[in-house]
Design a protein around this motif. Sequence first.
Motif, short mmCIF file in Angstrom:
data_model
loop_
_atom_site.label_atom_id
_atom_site.label_comp_id
_atom_site.label_asym_id
_atom_site.label_seq_id
_atom_site.Cartn_x
_atom_site.Cartn_y
_atom_site.Cartn_z
N GLN A 187 0.81 -1.21 0.00
CA GLN A 187 0.00 0.00 0.00
C GLN A 187 0.85 1.27 0.00
OE1 GLN A 187 -2.35 -0.65 3.55
NE2 GLN A 187 -4.04 -1.53 2.38
N GLY A 188 2.16 1.10 0.07
CA GLY A 188 3.05 2.26 0.09
C GLY A 188 3.19 2.91 1.44
N LEU A 189 2.72 2.23 2.50
CA LEU A 189 2.79 2.78 3.85
C LEU A 189 4.14 2.53 4.50
CD1 LEU A 189 -0.75 1.66 5.08
CD2 LEU A 189 -0.06 3.93 4.22
N LEU A 190 4.88 1.56 3.99
CA LEU A 190 6.21 1.23 4.50
C LEU A 190 7.20 1.27 3.34
CD1 LEU A 190 5.31 -1.76 6.86
CD2 LEU A 190 6.00 0.53 7.58
N GLN A 191 8.42 1.66 3.64
CA GLN A 191 9.45 1.78 2.62
C GLN A 191 10.65 0.90 2.99
OE1 GLN A 191 8.85 3.42 -0.19
NE2 GLN A 191 6.83 3.98 0.65
N PRO A 192 11.39 0.44 1.99
CA PRO A 192 12.58 -0.36 2.28
C PRO A 192 13.75 0.52 2.70
CG PRO A 192 12.39 -0.06 -0.07
CD PRO A 192 11.16 0.57 0.54
N SER A 193 14.71 -0.09 3.32
CA SER A 193 15.96 0.61 3.64
C SER A 193 17.08 -0.05 2.85
CB SER A 193 16.25 0.52 5.15
OG SER A 193 16.35 -0.83 5.56
N GLU A 194 18.12 0.71 2.59
CA GLU A 194 19.24 0.19 1.82
C GLU A 194 20.45 0.00 2.72
OE1 GLU A 194 19.97 2.82 -1.42
OE2 GLU A 194 18.23 2.12 -2.58
N MET A 195 21.20 -1.05 2.43
CA MET A 195 22.43 -1.28 3.17
C MET A 195 23.45 -1.90 2.24
SD MET A 195 21.44 -4.59 5.54
CE MET A 195 23.11 -4.66 6.20
N GLN A 196 24.70 -1.66 2.54
CA GLN A 196 25.80 -2.19 1.72
C GLN A 196 26.39 -3.41 2.40
OE1 GLN A 196 28.37 1.26 1.18
NE2 GLN A 196 27.44 1.67 -0.81
N GLN A 208 9.15 -6.38 6.09
CA GLN A 208 8.74 -7.78 6.24
C GLN A 208 9.92 -8.74 6.13
OE1 GLN A 208 7.60 -5.67 3.95
NE2 GLN A 208 7.36 -6.61 1.92
N ASP A 209 11.01 -8.28 5.51
CA ASP A 209 12.20 -9.13 5.43
C ASP A 209 12.93 -9.21 6.77
OD1 ASP A 209 11.72 -9.49 2.70
OD2 ASP A 209 12.86 -7.71 2.16
N ARG A 210 12.58 -8.33 7.67
CA ARG A 210 13.27 -8.29 8.97
C ARG A 210 12.49 -9.01 10.08
NH1 ARG A 210 17.47 -4.71 8.69
NH2 ARG A 210 17.42 -3.12 7.05
N VAL A 211 11.42 -9.70 9.71
CA VAL A 211 10.60 -10.36 10.73
C VAL A 211 11.39 -11.41 11.49
CG1 VAL A 211 8.63 -11.92 11.05
CG2 VAL A 211 8.39 -9.87 9.63
N GLY A 212 12.31 -12.10 10.80
CA GLY A 212 13.14 -13.09 11.50
C GLY A 212 13.95 -12.46 12.62
N GLU A 213 14.58 -11.32 12.31
CA GLU A 213 15.37 -10.62 13.33
C GLU A 213 14.47 -10.09 14.45
OE1 GLU A 213 17.56 -7.61 11.33
OE2 GLU A 213 18.73 -9.01 10.12
N ILE A 214 13.29 -9.56 14.07
CA ILE A 214 12.36 -9.05 15.07
C ILE A 214 11.90 -10.17 16.00
CG2 ILE A 214 10.04 -8.08 15.39
CD1 ILE A 214 10.50 -6.46 12.82
N THR A 215 11.66 -11.35 15.45
CA THR A 215 11.22 -12.50 16.25
C THR A 215 12.29 -12.92 17.24
OG1 THR A 215 9.81 -13.26 14.43
CG2 THR A 215 10.32 -14.85 16.17
N ILE A 216 13.54 -12.95 16.79
CA ILE A 216 14.63 -13.33 17.69
C ILE A 216 14.78 -12.31 18.82
CG2 ILE A 216 17.14 -13.62 17.83
CD1 ILE A 216 17.04 -14.79 15.00
N ILE A 217 14.67 -11.02 18.47
CA ILE A 217 14.75 -9.97 19.49
C ILE A 217 13.61 -10.14 20.50
CG2 ILE A 217 14.49 -7.48 19.89
CD1 ILE A 217 15.92 -7.06 17.21
N TRP A 245 11.17 -1.57 19.38
CA TRP A 245 11.03 -0.17 18.98
C TRP A 245 12.40 0.47 18.72
CZ3 TRP A 245 6.91 1.11 23.26
CH2 TRP A 245 5.66 0.63 22.83
N ILE A 246 13.38 0.14 19.51
CA ILE A 246 14.75 0.63 19.26
C ILE A 246 15.26 0.10 17.92
CG2 ILE A 246 17.14 0.54 20.06
CD1 ILE A 246 16.05 0.48 22.93
N TYR A 247 15.01 -1.18 17.68
CA TYR A 247 15.42 -1.80 16.41
C TYR A 247 14.72 -1.12 15.23
CZ TYR A 247 15.82 -5.40 12.78
OH TYR A 247 16.05 -6.07 11.60
N ALA A 248 13.40 -0.86 15.37
CA ALA A 248 12.65 -0.23 14.29
C ALA A 248 13.17 1.17 13.98
CB ALA A 248 11.17 -0.19 14.66
N ARG A 249 13.47 1.92 15.03
CA ARG A 249 14.00 3.27 14.82
C ARG A 249 15.35 3.22 14.08
NH1 ARG A 249 13.37 8.39 16.68
NH2 ARG A 249 11.57 7.76 17.92
N LYS A 250 16.18 2.26 14.46
CA LYS A 250 17.49 2.13 13.84
C LYS A 250 17.36 1.84 12.35
CE LYS A 250 21.66 -0.72 13.88
NZ LYS A 250 22.36 -1.88 14.51
N HIS A 251 16.36 1.04 11.97
CA HIS A 251 16.20 0.65 10.57
C HIS A 251 15.10 1.44 9.86
CE1 HIS A 251 19.04 -2.66 10.81
NE2 HIS A 251 18.51 -2.99 11.97
#
Length: 452
Positions: free
Chosen positions: A70-79, A166-175, A224-230
């Motif tokens: 829906q365009g409500l969330l945007q991806p982040s880029e990383m190298q 949505q690609d970060r759900v694995g990391e969010i679950t572990i946290i 929430w700290i993780y979400a702010r960081k990303h």
Amino acid sequence: MLPRIQTPTFTIFASSNIDMYPNLYYALRDLFGVEWEGLRFVNSFGFFVAIAFIVAAFILASELGRKSKQGLLQPSEMQVMVGEPASMMDLGLNFLLGFLLGYKILALFVMDKSATDDPQAFIFSTLGSWPAGIGLGLFFAGLKWWEKKKQLLAKPEKRTVRIWPQDRVGEITIIALIFGLLGAKLFDIFENWSGFLENPKAYLFSPAGLTMYGGLICAAIAIWIYARKHKIAIWHLNDAAAPALMIAYAIGRIGCQVAGDGDWGVYNSAYVLNNENEIVVAAPGDFTKTLDSNKTYFLKEYKSLEEVPHISFKKPGALSFLPDWMFAYNFPNNVNEEGVHIKGCEDVKYCNQLPAPVFPTPFYEVIASALLFLVLWLVRKRLKVPGQLFALYLIFNGLERFFVEKIRVNVKMNFLGLHPTQAEIISTFLFLSGLVLWFYLQKKQPKTASQE
């Protein structure tokens, strides 16, 4: 000799009782007649908690994906660097993970049974298998080395990748898992501070004693700290998590009910146990007789028999088709081994039951939370203000827990001259926070919507 759990009936809505399964070994043995020793260390409560995390992760990923479309969330880029050989850090971390799994988990299958007969005590002890730990550690390190070797490039290069929320759900679950368990244990220690001071080791290294709200609060802060960081839009993340949190709670409470982990209610004095260990309606004076005949147990738990908490509530006639255990249950073979010895049980573990039936509050919370999940799921697309679905979750969560606390056994606190439980204080705070948040977001709707 292993304890024998009563054979269950699959027609529980016509049955006067149901059974407890401390771990999956007993469940599969009684339900299907198979005896797989390796399942002894899989606690029933832990199993359902794992299922809860999996289901919650699936729902969270689905909702985040929907919001991204829906365009409500945007991806982040990383190298990232690709084509490099495995570093010492990679190999070391994989060896450590493999070592821990081998030293404890694999050891359950290879060590002498006398050392692992109580799997949970074994997990939280210093015992383990060094050969199994080193062997599995080297195997994990080898897998990482081989994986990197297959991706090796003549000249490693830096690439830019786009990662959606949505690609970060694995990391969010572990946290959520790590900080949830830490928070649940810390809040349980605070709630039982005097007992912790008497025996700190028993509290720190015991698999029992977890406070749901402690896990929820600590996990939420970490995420929430993780979400702010990303740079994940926090209100949309909260909304996506709301139905996931509610259904996860319902599934986790199934584990509480099945295992009998002590999270039950006060005694229902309208029912007692007869000589055949069946739950029956109490005659006048029966509950008092039960207290007197089990005086040794009750006086360990309470200062006097008059202080034993109980409410008399008989099943209404309109609900006569429901089994008695939904209103009063004695949690036989419970995992905490709480209560008195079950007549005829000659085994060492899981032979206890409560001497009088209590309200099965985990069962009530399963039903309530499942219904509240359905409400959140049905309205999630109708609420257009970011954050309001999460506010509704806070309101529902607070209400549900506050009212169930009225019939739950819990430690009372001294708070402003009142004597609420820790959960009552936190649930009240969550309810009020949800109300304030709802109206605040409604008032700020144009600004919030444009920002998100």
